[in-house]
Design a protein around this motif. Structure first.
Motif, PDB file in Angstrom:
ATOM      1  N   PRO A  39     -14.165   4.311   8.653  1.00 11.61           N
ATOM      2  CA  PRO A  39     -13.472   3.065   8.996  1.00 11.61           C
ATOM      3  C   PRO A  39     -14.438   1.935   9.347  1.00 11.61           C
ATOM      4  N   ARG A  40     -14.025   0.722   8.999  1.00 11.38           N
ATOM      5  CA  ARG A  40     -14.828  -0.478   9.280  1.00 11.38           C
ATOM      6  C   ARG A  40     -13.931  -1.606   9.748  1.00 11.38           C
ATOM      7  N   ARG A  41     -14.498  -2.453  10.601  1.00  6.85           N
ATOM      8  CA  ARG A  41     -13.819  -3.676  11.008  1.00  6.85           C
ATOM      9  C   ARG A  41     -14.069  -4.752   9.952  1.00  6.85           C
ATOM     10  N   PHE A  42     -13.211  -5.755   9.950  1.00  4.29           N
ATOM     11  CA  PHE A  42     -13.313  -6.858   8.996  1.00  4.29           C
ATOM     12  C   PHE A  42     -14.706  -7.487   9.058  1.00  4.29           C
ATOM     13  N   SER A  43     -15.195  -7.736  10.273  1.00  7.03           N
ATOM     14  CA  SER A  43     -16.512  -8.379  10.424  1.00  7.03           C
ATOM     15  C   SER A  43     -17.633  -7.509   9.862  1.00  7.03           C
ATOM     16  N   GLU A  44     -17.484  -6.197   9.903  1.00  6.11           N
ATOM     17  CA  GLU A  44     -18.493  -5.312   9.312  1.00  6.11           C
ATOM     18  C   GLU A  44     -18.485  -5.423   7.788  1.00  6.11           C
ATOM     19  N   LEU A  45     -17.301  -5.548   7.214  1.00  9.98           N
ATOM     20  CA  LEU A  45     -17.196  -5.670   5.760  1.00  9.98           C
ATOM     21  C   LEU A  45     -17.828  -6.963   5.262  1.00  9.98           C
ATOM     22  N   GLY A  68      -1.836   1.638  -1.487  1.00 10.10           N
ATOM     23  CA  GLY A  68      -1.991   2.932  -0.829  1.00 10.10           C
ATOM     24  C   GLY A  68      -3.413   3.455  -0.800  1.00 10.10           C
ATOM     25  N   LEU A  69      -4.389   2.583  -1.086  1.00 16.97           N
ATOM     26  CA  LEU A  69      -5.790   3.006  -1.119  1.00 16.97           C
ATOM     27  C   LEU A  69      -6.498   2.820   0.215  1.00 16.97           C
ATOM     28  N   VAL A  70      -6.016   1.877   1.017  1.00 20.07           N
ATOM     29  CA  VAL A  70      -6.625   1.545   2.298  1.00 20.07           C
ATOM     30  C   VAL A  70      -5.550   1.568   3.380  1.00 20.07           C
ATOM     31  N   ARG A  71      -5.913   2.043   4.558  1.00 17.27           N
ATOM     32  CA  ARG A  71      -5.028   2.041   5.711  1.00 17.27           C
ATOM     33  C   ARG A  71      -5.583   1.070   6.744  1.00 17.27           C
ATOM     34  N   ARG A  72      -4.729   0.210   7.253  1.00 19.45           N
ATOM     35  CA  ARG A  72      -5.087  -0.736   8.319  1.00 19.45           C
ATOM     36  C   ARG A  72      -4.559  -0.163   9.624  1.00 19.45           C
ATOM     37  N   SER A  73      -5.439  -0.049  10.622  1.00 24.41           N
ATOM     38  CA  SER A  73      -5.052   0.493  11.922  1.00 24.41           C
ATOM     39  C   SER A  73      -5.463  -0.464  13.024  1.00 24.41           C
ATOM     40  N   VAL A  74      -4.618  -0.560  14.035  1.00 24.94           N
ATOM     41  CA  VAL A  74      -4.948  -1.360  15.218  1.00 24.94           C
ATOM     42  C   VAL A  74      -5.123  -0.383  16.368  1.00 24.94           C
ATOM     43  N   LEU A  75      -6.337  -0.306  16.878  1.00 19.26           N
ATOM     44  CA  LEU A  75      -6.674   0.600  17.975  1.00 19.26           C
ATOM     45  C   LEU A  75      -7.287  -0.201  19.110  1.00 19.26           C
ATOM     46  N   ALA A  76      -6.629  -0.199  20.251  1.00 21.58           N
ATOM     47  CA  ALA A  76      -7.123  -0.924  21.428  1.00 21.58           C
ATOM     48  C   ALA A  76      -7.472  -2.372  21.086  1.00 21.58           C
ATOM     49  N   GLY A  77      -6.590  -3.003  20.310  1.00 17.10           N
ATOM     50  CA  GLY A  77      -6.800  -4.406  19.957  1.00 17.10           C
ATOM     51  C   GLY A  77      -7.799  -4.640  18.848  1.00 17.10           C
ATOM     52  N   ARG A  78      -8.374  -3.587  18.302  1.00 13.45           N
ATOM     53  CA  ARG A  78      -9.343  -3.701  17.202  1.00 13.45           C
ATOM     54  C   ARG A  78      -8.683  -3.278  15.907  1.00 13.45           C
ATOM     55  N   VAL A  79      -8.845  -4.074  14.888  1.00 16.15           N
ATOM     56  CA  VAL A  79      -8.300  -3.747  13.567  1.00 16.15           C
ATOM     57  C   VAL A  79      -9.404  -3.075  12.764  1.00 16.15           C
ATOM     58  N   GLU A  80      -9.069  -1.935  12.196  1.00 18.05           N
ATOM     59  CA  GLU A  80     -10.012  -1.221  11.334  1.00 18.05           C
ATOM     60  C   GLU A  80      -9.338  -0.885  10.010  1.00 18.05           C
TER      61      GLU A  80
END
Length: 120
Positions: A39-45, A68-80
């Motif tokens: 998993p990566r954050r938007f800023s990492e990409l 269906g190739l990528v999953r977006r998750s919000v964990l503790a206010g962070r989107v990955e």
């Protein structure tokens, strides 16, 4: 913590840009490659994909998610963003396409240059 993405991960004249074989939009294959290690954050990409605007990267991520190739998750206010099993199954075919582009790099360049010369 994941190893940071290499800012030089993609050459300016990346074969994925030259290859006539596309996986989604222009950036989709490179996004998939960036997510290959986890998993990566938007800023990492944005680090290796510095040539893409935030708007276009967002659009590409949304399309990959819709497919269906990528999953977006919000964990503790962070989107990955992470590859789904379906997204991971695309890595093999992508490697075959990349190997083909590397093998035919000179021919592809010659053809593109021939088209540019003919247009002048």
């Amino acid at each position: 913590m994941a190893v940071p993405l290499d800012p030089e991960m993609f050459d300016e004249l990346c074969p994925s840009d030259l290859s006539p074989i596309r996986f989604g939009d222009k950036w989709a294959g490179m996004v998939v490659r960036c997510l290959e290690g986890g998993p990566r954050r938007f800023s990492e990409l944005r680090v290796p994909l510095r040539g893409v605007t935030a708007k276009v990267l967002t659009r590409s991520l949304r399309r990959l998610e819709a497919d269906g190739l990528v999953r977006r998750s919000v964990l503790a206010g962070r989107v990955e963003y992470a590859l789904t099993p379906l997204g991971r199954s695309l890595l093999g075919p992508m490697e075959v396409a990349c190997a083909w582009a590397r093998e035919h790099w000179e021919e592809l360049l010659d053809a593109r240059e021939g088209m540019a010369t003919a247009a002048d």
